[in-house]
Design a protein around this motif. Structure first.
Motif, short mmCIF file in Angstrom:
data_model
loop_
_atom_site.label_atom_id
_atom_site.label_comp_id
_atom_site.label_asym_id
_atom_site.label_seq_id
_atom_site.Cartn_x
_atom_site.Cartn_y
_atom_site.Cartn_z
N TRP A 35 19.20 -17.58 -28.05
CA TRP A 35 20.20 -17.19 -29.05
C TRP A 35 20.76 -15.82 -28.70
O TRP A 35 20.02 -14.91 -28.34
N ARG A 36 22.07 -15.67 -28.84
CA ARG A 36 22.66 -14.35 -28.77
C ARG A 36 22.57 -13.73 -30.16
O ARG A 36 23.17 -14.23 -31.12
N VAL A 37 21.80 -12.68 -30.28
CA VAL A 37 21.46 -12.11 -31.58
C VAL A 37 22.19 -10.79 -31.80
O VAL A 37 22.12 -9.89 -30.95
N GLU A 38 22.88 -10.66 -32.91
CA GLU A 38 23.50 -9.42 -33.32
C GLU A 38 22.64 -8.81 -34.42
O GLU A 38 22.53 -9.37 -35.52
N VAL A 39 21.97 -7.69 -34.14
CA VAL A 39 21.00 -7.16 -35.09
C VAL A 39 21.64 -6.76 -36.41
O VAL A 39 20.99 -6.78 -37.46
N ALA A 40 22.93 -6.41 -36.40
CA ALA A 40 23.60 -6.03 -37.65
C ALA A 40 23.59 -7.18 -38.64
O ALA A 40 23.51 -6.96 -39.86
N ILE A 78 21.20 -9.43 -38.98
CA ILE A 78 19.86 -9.51 -39.56
C ILE A 78 19.65 -8.38 -40.55
O ILE A 78 19.08 -8.58 -41.64
N GLU A 79 20.10 -7.19 -40.21
CA GLU A 79 19.96 -6.05 -41.12
C GLU A 79 20.70 -6.32 -42.43
O GLU A 79 20.18 -6.03 -43.52
N HIS A 80 21.89 -6.89 -42.33
CA HIS A 80 22.65 -7.20 -43.53
C HIS A 80 21.93 -8.23 -44.38
O HIS A 80 21.87 -8.11 -45.61
N ALA A 81 21.35 -9.24 -43.73
CA ALA A 81 20.61 -10.27 -44.48
C ALA A 81 19.40 -9.67 -45.19
O ALA A 81 19.09 -10.04 -46.33
N LEU A 82 18.71 -8.75 -44.54
CA LEU A 82 17.55 -8.11 -45.17
C LEU A 82 17.97 -7.29 -46.39
O LEU A 82 17.35 -7.36 -47.44
N ARG A 83 19.04 -6.50 -46.23
CA ARG A 83 19.50 -5.69 -47.37
C ARG A 83 19.96 -6.57 -48.52
O ARG A 83 19.77 -6.25 -49.69
N SER A 84 20.61 -7.68 -48.17
CA SER A 84 21.15 -8.56 -49.20
C SER A 84 20.08 -9.38 -49.90
O SER A 84 20.35 -9.98 -50.94
N SER A 85 18.88 -9.40 -49.34
CA SER A 85 17.82 -10.22 -49.93
C SER A 85 17.29 -9.66 -51.24
O SER A 85 16.65 -10.38 -52.01
N ASP A 126 45.15 -7.74 -39.94
CA ASP A 126 46.16 -6.70 -40.17
C ASP A 126 46.16 -5.67 -39.04
O ASP A 126 46.86 -4.65 -39.13
N GLY A 127 45.39 -5.92 -37.99
CA GLY A 127 45.36 -5.02 -36.84
C GLY A 127 44.27 -3.98 -36.89
O GLY A 127 43.98 -3.33 -35.88
N GLU A 128 43.64 -3.81 -38.06
CA GLU A 128 42.52 -2.87 -38.12
C GLU A 128 41.33 -3.44 -37.36
O GLU A 128 41.24 -4.64 -37.10
N LEU A 129 40.40 -2.54 -37.02
CA LEU A 129 39.22 -2.92 -36.26
C LEU A 129 37.97 -2.78 -37.12
O LEU A 129 37.93 -1.96 -38.04
N ILE A 130 36.97 -3.58 -36.80
CA ILE A 130 35.68 -3.44 -37.47
C ILE A 130 34.60 -3.39 -36.41
O ILE A 130 34.62 -4.14 -35.43
N TYR A 131 33.70 -2.46 -36.58
CA TYR A 131 32.62 -2.24 -35.63
C TYR A 131 31.53 -3.29 -35.83
O TYR A 131 31.08 -3.52 -36.94
N LEU A 132 31.13 -3.91 -34.72
CA LEU A 132 30.08 -4.93 -34.78
C LEU A 132 28.76 -4.45 -34.20
O LEU A 132 27.71 -5.01 -34.52
N GLY A 133 28.78 -3.44 -33.36
CA GLY A 133 27.55 -2.92 -32.77
C GLY A 133 27.78 -2.51 -31.33
O GLY A 133 28.83 -2.74 -30.73
N ARG A 134 26.77 -1.88 -30.77
CA ARG A 134 26.82 -1.52 -29.36
C ARG A 134 26.66 -2.78 -28.51
O ARG A 134 25.99 -3.73 -28.90
N VAL A 190 16.52 -1.55 -40.49
CA VAL A 190 16.97 -1.38 -39.10
C VAL A 190 16.17 -2.36 -38.25
O VAL A 190 14.94 -2.40 -38.34
N VAL A 191 16.86 -3.14 -37.44
CA VAL A 191 16.20 -4.13 -36.58
C VAL A 191 16.40 -3.72 -35.13
O VAL A 191 17.51 -3.38 -34.72
N VAL A 192 15.30 -3.75 -34.37
CA VAL A 192 15.36 -3.42 -32.95
C VAL A 192 14.66 -4.52 -32.16
O VAL A 192 13.87 -5.30 -32.72
N ALA A 193 14.96 -4.59 -30.89
CA ALA A 193 14.31 -5.56 -30.00
C ALA A 193 13.37 -4.81 -29.07
O ALA A 193 13.68 -3.70 -28.62
N ALA A 194 12.21 -5.39 -28.81
CA ALA A 194 11.25 -4.80 -27.89
C ALA A 194 10.44 -5.90 -27.24
O ALA A 194 10.34 -7.02 -27.76
N ALA A 195 9.88 -5.59 -26.08
CA ALA A 195 9.06 -6.57 -25.36
C ALA A 195 7.78 -6.84 -26.14
O ALA A 195 7.09 -5.90 -26.57
N GLY A 196 7.48 -8.10 -26.33
CA GLY A 196 6.26 -8.51 -27.01
C GLY A 196 5.46 -9.46 -26.13
O GLY A 196 5.85 -9.76 -24.99
#
Length: 514
Positions: free
Chosen positions: A420-425, A427-434, A402-410, A441-447
Motif C-alpha cells: 500500500w502507498r500510505v500517506e501518514v496525514a 492516518i493522523e486525521h483518522a486518529l484525531r477524528s476518532s 479554484d487554483g489554490e494548493l493544499i499540502y499533502l505531505g513531504r 503523529v504517525v511515523v514509519a520505522a523498520a520493525g
C-alpha cells in the motif's frame, strides 16, 4: 497601494523610521529601542564593522539572543552593505563553526551568550567581534565609536545578498541559502499589498532569528513603523495577559503553538480579542486548530502561509473563510493558497513529468534563491524546464478547482506498507477524528516484519486495541499502525516544529513503543 520600496532590505526599517522615529521598533523583556535609537546604533556599529578591514565585509554573523545586539546587529550588517547571517548561540559549536565558515563571515556581532558560543568553538574563528560593553577576551575585539558612524547606509544592488539562512539538509549538515535584496523587495511588496499593517500594530516574535519566518515579523513591522515584541517562553503560560499588556495585534507562529496554548488552557473564548491578524507557517495547519484559535481571537483574520527558505520565507497564503475554507480541507488540513504574484508553479508526477492535479510542487520566480552556498547542494533541488529554473520543494500538493494548493505531505513521508502507498496525514486525521486522542503523529520505522507504522498521540492513554479498532472502522487494515504510544507532548525542533525525526528515532529503537 503602498509606494514601491527601494531594493535594500534595510530600507524597510528606514521607511519605519520616517513614519515612527520616536516610537518603539523592538521591545524585549529588558530593552526598548526606538526607531531613532536603533538607527543611530546601526550606523555606529556598521561604521565600526567597516573599519575592521581594508575590504567591506561580505557577511556579518549575528550570534545573539533576542536583544539589542541581535536587532541592532542585523541592521548594522545591512547598513554596512553586508549579508546578515543570524546564528543561534545555543547551537552545537561544531555546527556554528561550519556555518561561520560556509557563509564567509568576516565579522561577528555578539552578546554574552554569543561570546560564550564563540569561546566554545574548536578553533578561534579568526574574525573581529563586536560585543558592545563586553570584554571579548582572547577574541579580536571591535569597540564601537561614534566617530566611525556612517552618515548613511551603504548602497546595495538587487542581486546582492541580504541574508544567509541555514536549513537542515538530508545529509545532516546545514545548507546555506543566500537570499537577495531583489527577492526580499518582491516579497515585502506582495505583503504590503496584501495586509493593512500600521504604526499602531504590535507584532509577536515567536521565531528564533535564524529561522526565516522571523524576517516576516521584523520587516513587516518595521516597514509599517510598528513594534516587534519577542514572546519569552514564560509568556506562553499566560499568553492572553501578555498579549493584552503589550497591545499585541499581529501573531505569527508555527501551528504547534496552538496545541501548546490549548494544553495550557489559554484559548478560552475571547482570550486573545486584541489580535487582528494571525499567521501560521512551518507545519501543516489543521482546520480544528483554526477554529479553536478563532474562538480565542474572534476579531482576527487567519492566514495559512507556506514556503521554504529557498523561496524567501513564504510564497503562498490562504486566508481562512469560515464559510468556504472547511470544505476545501483535505485530511483536516487547511489549503496553503495560491503562489505569489509574479511566480509560476508546476506539479511533477512520480516519473518527473508535469501533471495536472497532484504532485511535487516546483516554483519559479523572483523570490527563488540563486542557489545554495555550496553548489554541490544544488543537485536534485533545481529543475530546468521550459527554459526556466524551478525550485523543487519536495512537498506533495494537490491543485484545487479554484487554483489554490493544499499540502499533502513531504515526498519522503509517503511510505509503502504491504504494497500500500500510505500517506501518514490520512492516518493522523483518522486518529484525531476518532475522538479518542487529542493530537497524533504517525511515523514509519523498520520493525521485525519490515516497515511498520508507529502512532504517537497526546491526550488520555488508551489501550492500543481500542485505537486500532477505531482506525479499522475507517482505514484499510494495512494502514492501521501496529504500535501506539501516548506522550504528554510532541518533541519540537529548534524551529518549534514537531520533530518527526526524533519520533522516528524513538520508534526505531523501540523506546516506550508498543
Amino acid at each position: 497601494m503602498s509606494a514601491p520600496i527601494r531594493p535594500g532590505l534595510h530600507e524597510r526599517f528606514r521607511r519605519g523610521l520616517e513614519l515612527s522615529p520616536g516610537r518603539t521598533a523592538v521591545h524585549t523583556d529588558t530593552t526598548a529601542l526606538t526607531y531613532q535609537d536603533a538607527h543611530e546604533l546601526a550606523l555606529t556599529w556598521a561604521g565600526t564593522l567597516l573599519s575592521a578591514a581594508p575590504e567591506p565585509p561580505r557577511a556579518v554573523g549575528v550570534l545573539a539572543a533576542k536583544g539589542t545586539e541581535a536587532y541592532a546587529g542585523m541592521l548594522a550588517a545591512l547598513y554596512a552593505g553586508a549579508a546578515v547571517v543570524p546564528l543561534h548561540p545555543g547551537f552545537p559549536a561544531v555546527r556554528t563553526e561550519r556555518m561561520l565558515r560556509d557563509a564567509g563571515v568576516s565579522a561577528v556581532v555578539a552578546d554574552d551568550q554569543g561570546l560564550a558560543a564563540l569561546r566554545a568553538l574548536p578553533r578561534d574563528p579568526g574574525v573581529p567581534v563586536l560585543a558592545p560593553g563586553r570584554d571579548a577576551g582572547p577574541l579580536r575585539q571591535l569597540r564601537p565609536s561614534r566617530n566611525l558612524a556612517l552618515a548613511e547606509p551603504r548602497p546595495v544592488a538587487g542581486e546582492d545578498v541580504a541574508t544567509i539562512l541555514f536549513t537542515s539538509g538530508s545529509t545532516g549538515r546545514p545548507k546555506g541559502v543566500p537570499v537577495t535584496h531583489r527577492s526580499t523587495a518582491h516579497y515585502f511588496d506582495v505583503l504590503d499589498r496584501r495586509y493593512d499593517f500600521t504604526p499602531d500594530d504590535v507584532f509577536s516574535q515567536t521565531f528564533d532569528l535564524n529561522f526565516d519566518c522571523a524576517l516576516f515579523d521584523l520587516f513587516c513591522a518595521w516597514g509599517a513603523g510598528a513594534t516587534v515584541r519577542p514572546v519569552p517562553a514564560h509568556a506562553y503560560r499566560e499568553l492572553p495577559g501578555f498579549a493584552k499588556e503589550t497591545g499585541m495585534s499581529v501573531w505569527f507562529s508555527t501551528p504547534s503553538a496552538i496545541a501548546l496554548l490549548r494544553r495550557m488552557r489559554a484559548l478560552a473564548p475571547g482570550a486573545l480579542h486584541g489580535l487582528r491578524w494571525s499567521f501560521f507557517a512551518g507545519e501543516a495547519l489543521r482546520a480544528d486548530d483554526v477554529e479553536d484559535w478563532l474562538r480565542a481571537a474572534p476579531a482576527s483574520r487567519v492566514e495559512n502561509l507556506y514556503g521554504p527558505t529557498e523561496l524567501t520565507v513564504t510564497v503562498t497564503g490562504h486566508r481562512w473563510d469560515p464559510r468556504r475554507s472547511p470544505g476545501r480541507c483535505v485530511n483536516g488540513l487547511v489549503p496553503i493558497g495560491a503562489v505569489h504574484d509574479g511566480h509560476d508553479h508546476l506539479l511533477l508526477g512520480p516519473d518527473g513529468r508535469p501533471v495536472a492535479d497532484e504532485g511535487e510542487l516546483c516554483v519559479s520566480g523572483p523570490q527563488m534563491t540563486p542557489g545554495y552556498l555550496d553548489p554541490a547542494d544544488d543537485a536534485g533541488r533545481f529543475l530546468h524546464h521550459r527554459g526556466r529554473t524551478w525550485y523543487r520543494t519536495g512537498d506533495r500538493v494537490r491543485r484545487l478547482d479554484d487554483g489554490e494548493l493544499i499540502y499533502l505531505g513531504r515526498l519522503d513521508s509517503q511510505v509503502q506498507i504491504q504494497g500500500w502507498r500510505v500517506e501518514v496525514a490520512e492516518i493522523e486525521h483518522a486518529l484525531r477524528s476518532s475522538g479518542a486522542v487529542e493530537d497524533a503523529v504517525v511515523v514509519a520505522a523498520a520493525g521485525p516484519r519490515g516497515t511498520e507504522l508507529y502512532a504517537f498521540y497526546t491526550g488520555d492513554a488508551r489501550p492500543a486495541a481500542e485505537l486500532a479498532g477505531k482506525l479499522g472502522e475507517v482505514l484499510p487494515h494495512a494502514l492501521v499502525p501496529k504500535h501506539f504510544r501516548q506522550v504528554s507532548q510532541f518533541p519540537l525542533n529548534s524551529n518549534r516544529k514537531i520533530d518527526r525525526r526524533a519520533l522516528a528515532a524513538s520508534a526505531a529503537h523501540g523506546i516506550g513503543v508498543g
